[in-house]
Scaffold this motif. Structure first.
Motif, PDB file in Angstrom:
ATOM      1  N   LEU A   1      48.012  19.893  80.615  1.00  0.00           N
ATOM      2  CA  LEU A   1      48.465  21.090  79.909  1.00  0.00           C
ATOM      3  C   LEU A   1      49.069  20.737  78.551  1.00  0.00           C
ATOM      4  CD1 LEU A   1      50.065  23.128  82.837  1.00  0.00           C
ATOM      5  CD2 LEU A   1      48.064  23.779  81.480  1.00  0.00           C
ATOM      6  N   SER A   2      49.715  19.575  78.463  1.00  0.00           N
ATOM      7  CA  SER A   2      50.320  19.151  77.195  1.00  0.00           C
ATOM      8  C   SER A   2      49.273  18.856  76.126  1.00  0.00           C
ATOM      9  CB  SER A   2      51.187  17.907  77.418  1.00  0.00           C
ATOM     10  OG  SER A   2      50.412  16.856  77.981  1.00  0.00           O
ATOM     11  N   GLU A   3      47.993  18.688  76.528  1.00  0.00           N
ATOM     12  CA  GLU A   3      46.918  18.389  75.573  1.00  0.00           C
ATOM     13  C   GLU A   3      46.271  19.652  75.008  1.00  0.00           C
ATOM     14  OE1 GLU A   3      45.305  14.137  77.334  1.00  0.00           O
ATOM     15  OE2 GLU A   3      44.562  15.988  78.236  1.00  0.00           O
ATOM     16  N   LEU A   4      46.608  20.808  75.569  1.00  0.00           N
ATOM     17  CA  LEU A   4      46.035  22.048  75.050  1.00  0.00           C
ATOM     18  C   LEU A   4      46.622  22.379  73.683  1.00  0.00           C
ATOM     19  CD1 LEU A   4      46.006  24.406  78.188  1.00  0.00           C
ATOM     20  CD2 LEU A   4      44.100  23.112  77.215  1.00  0.00           C
TER      21      LEU A   4
ATOM     22  N   VAL B   1      54.202  20.010  81.816  1.00  0.00           N
ATOM     23  CA  VAL B   1      53.349  19.346  80.827  1.00  0.00           C
ATOM     24  C   VAL B   1      52.378  18.348  81.450  1.00  0.00           C
ATOM     25  CG1 VAL B   1      54.876  19.630  78.851  1.00  0.00           C
ATOM     26  CG2 VAL B   1      55.255  17.719  80.428  1.00  0.00           C
ATOM     27  N   HIS B   2      52.733  17.755  82.621  1.00  0.00           N
ATOM     28  CA  HIS B   2      51.889  16.720  83.220  1.00  0.00           C
ATOM     29  C   HIS B   2      50.706  17.303  83.988  1.00  0.00           C
ATOM     30  CE1 HIS B   2      53.827  17.970  86.935  1.00  0.00           C
ATOM     31  NE2 HIS B   2      52.873  17.321  87.580  1.00  0.00           N
ATOM     32  N   ALA B   3      50.768  18.592  84.344  1.00  0.00           N
ATOM     33  CA  ALA B   3      49.778  19.196  85.247  1.00  0.00           C
ATOM     34  C   ALA B   3      48.398  19.246  84.595  1.00  0.00           C
ATOM     35  CB  ALA B   3      50.226  20.593  85.656  1.00  0.00           C
ATOM     36  N   TYR B   4      47.376  19.242  85.447  1.00  0.00           N
ATOM     37  CA  TYR B   4      45.994  19.350  84.986  1.00  0.00           C
ATOM     38  C   TYR B   4      45.571  20.813  84.967  1.00  0.00           C
ATOM     39  CZ  TYR B   4      45.457  14.306  85.693  1.00  0.00           C
ATOM     40  OH  TYR B   4      45.584  12.943  85.617  1.00  0.00           O
ATOM     41  N   VAL B   5      44.653  21.136  84.047  1.00  0.00           N
ATOM     42  CA  VAL B   5      44.061  22.467  83.972  1.00  0.00           C
ATOM     43  C   VAL B   5      42.552  22.301  83.808  1.00  0.00           C
ATOM     44  CG1 VAL B   5      44.389  22.614  81.463  1.00  0.00           C
ATOM     45  CG2 VAL B   5      44.125  24.710  82.808  1.00  0.00           C
ATOM     46  N   ALA B   6      41.792  23.190  84.435  1.00  0.00           N
ATOM     47  CA  ALA B   6      40.330  23.108  84.368  1.00  0.00           C
ATOM     48  C   ALA B   6      39.830  23.603  83.023  1.00  0.00           C
ATOM     49  CB  ALA B   6      39.706  23.921  85.497  1.00  0.00           C
ATOM     50  N   ILE B   7      38.887  22.848  82.431  1.00  0.00           N
ATOM     51  CA  ILE B   7      38.269  23.217  81.164  1.00  0.00           C
ATOM     52  C   ILE B   7      36.743  23.193  81.342  1.00  0.00           C
ATOM     53  CG2 ILE B   7      40.218  22.394  79.796  1.00  0.00           C
ATOM     54  CD1 ILE B   7      38.660  19.857  79.193  1.00  0.00           C
ATOM     55  N   PRO B   8      35.976  23.721  80.385  1.00  0.00           N
ATOM     56  CA  PRO B   8      34.515  23.782  80.557  1.00  0.00           C
ATOM     57  C   PRO B   8      33.876  22.423  80.794  1.00  0.00           C
ATOM     58  CG  PRO B   8      35.196  25.210  78.752  1.00  0.00           C
ATOM     59  CD  PRO B   8      36.415  24.433  79.165  1.00  0.00           C
ATOM     60  N   GLY B   9      32.708  22.445  81.460  1.00  0.00           N
ATOM     61  CA  GLY B   9      31.960  21.237  81.717  1.00  0.00           C
ATOM     62  C   GLY B   9      32.389  20.499  82.966  1.00  0.00           C
TER      63      GLY B   9
END
Length: 341
Positions: A238-241, A224-232
């Motif tokens: 990941l927990s914010e998706l 859940v803590h990991a980062y994921v690339a999003i547009p821009g």
């Protein structure tokens, strides 16, 4: 149609628009203007391809300058002198040096992760006369950043080969499985990592295996803590998706495209720590310890190149793909950080 006739018609259209705008400003009820502007902005957004971000010089309390504005001002001060045509000079406190920065209503181009963007400074003055001890109340300065999102899918991200230095089973944790509204091909996945400075390219579960059937919309991304690339050029945890949010799908060659999140599942699973090295710098990510979770390899040319290596088969010396970025960021602004771990 002759060129002179075309310019005549354009001049007539422009004059008509200016006349209508003047009538609107003078006679249209002030109370209804915000509603008209609100819906006109929505209408324009359908054909206007740019995303715009504005940072005010002073924070909401108006007692001190915004930290984001100061950080952007410092960044542009070192980059705009060679690009901007109009600069303003200020004497640095307790020094004889002169600092150059972008003048008001100036614009410079920049590039971030292959995305072309524009920085623009502006200033607005109140329409009514007022007296204040604070400049933020009278004259407001702001800096804006905007980029063309329609070209984002055509940009190629810079991916780097890194060498695995450690693979270690870490215990249990809450991992995130992301189901997209788009199908992924072999060699495509999401960029995920424990730190923004280095994101691992995690393969989708589109490949057949002895354990499950192909699920080309599915990525078992990480904790859940990991980062994921999003547009821009941004990231989120990941927990914010959630349903409707967008992420970017990236292939072995760095080609990206945007996809919508259909659903997100969080479940407790066994985790494995993967560490890779590039030019003496270590990058890490925690992933689910499962045969169906794999990291994408560098492209190996024609034939039937290996697309990915399952994390359960990773060994020291294997090569995988990373997206390496400059440093940590806070609210989209690059910052200096110290991490004790």
């Amino acid at each position: 149609m002759a060129m002179s006739e075309m310019f005549t018609q354009l001049g007539s259209v422009a004059a008509g628009i200016m006349f209508l705008w003047a009538m609107f400003q003078q006679y249209f009820p002030y109370q209804l203007r915000p509603h008209i502007q609100k819906y006109s902005h929505k209408l324009v957004s359908f054909v206007y391809p740019y995303i715009q971000i504005t940072v005010q010089e002073y924070s909401a309390d108006r007692w001190r300058r915004s930290e984001a504005y100061v950080a952007i001002e410092d960044y542009l001060g070192s980059n705009s002198s060679s690009r901007a045509k109009r600069l303003k000079a200020d004497i640095i406190k307790d020094s004889q040096s002169v600092a150059l920065s972008m003048d008001d209503h100036e614009e410079v181009t920049d590039e971030f992760q292959g995305v072309k963007l524009w920085w623009a400074s502006s200033k607005s003055s109140p329409k009514t006369q007022s007296f204040s001890f604070y400049p933020a109340s009278d004259e407001k300065r702001m800096v804006g950043n905007y980029f063309d999102r329609t070209n984002e899918d055509n940009n190629i991200l810079s991916l780097t080969k890194a060498t695995i230095t450690q693979v270690h089973i870490s215990g249990m944790g809450d991992r995130v499985c992301v189901d997209l509204c788009s199908l992924m091909r072999p060699g495509e996945g999401l960029l995920v990592g424990s730190f923004v400075r280095g994101l691992f390219l995690v393969h989708s579960e589109c490949l057949e295996s002895n354990y499950i059937a192909s699920r080309p919309f599915w990525v078992t991304a990480g904790p859940v803590h990991a980062y994921v690339a999003i547009p821009g050029g941004k990231t989120c945890c990941l927990s914010e998706l959630n349903t409707g949010k967008e992420v970017i799908i990236v292939d072995q060659n760095g080609k990206q495209r945007t996809a919508i999140v259909g659903r997100v599942k969080i479940e407790t699973r066994s985790l494995i720590l993967v560490e890779a090295e590039k030019n003496g710098t270590l990058y890490s990510a925690l992933l689910q310890n499962a045969e169906t979770v794999a990291l994408i390899c560098p492209s190996q040319g024609s034939g039937f190149p290996k697309k990915a290596i399952p994390v359960t088969s990773l060994k020291v010396g294997d090569e995988i793909l990373l997206m390496i970025q400059g440093g940590a960021r806070h609210k989209g602004i690059e910052i200096k950080e110290f991490i004790y771990c």
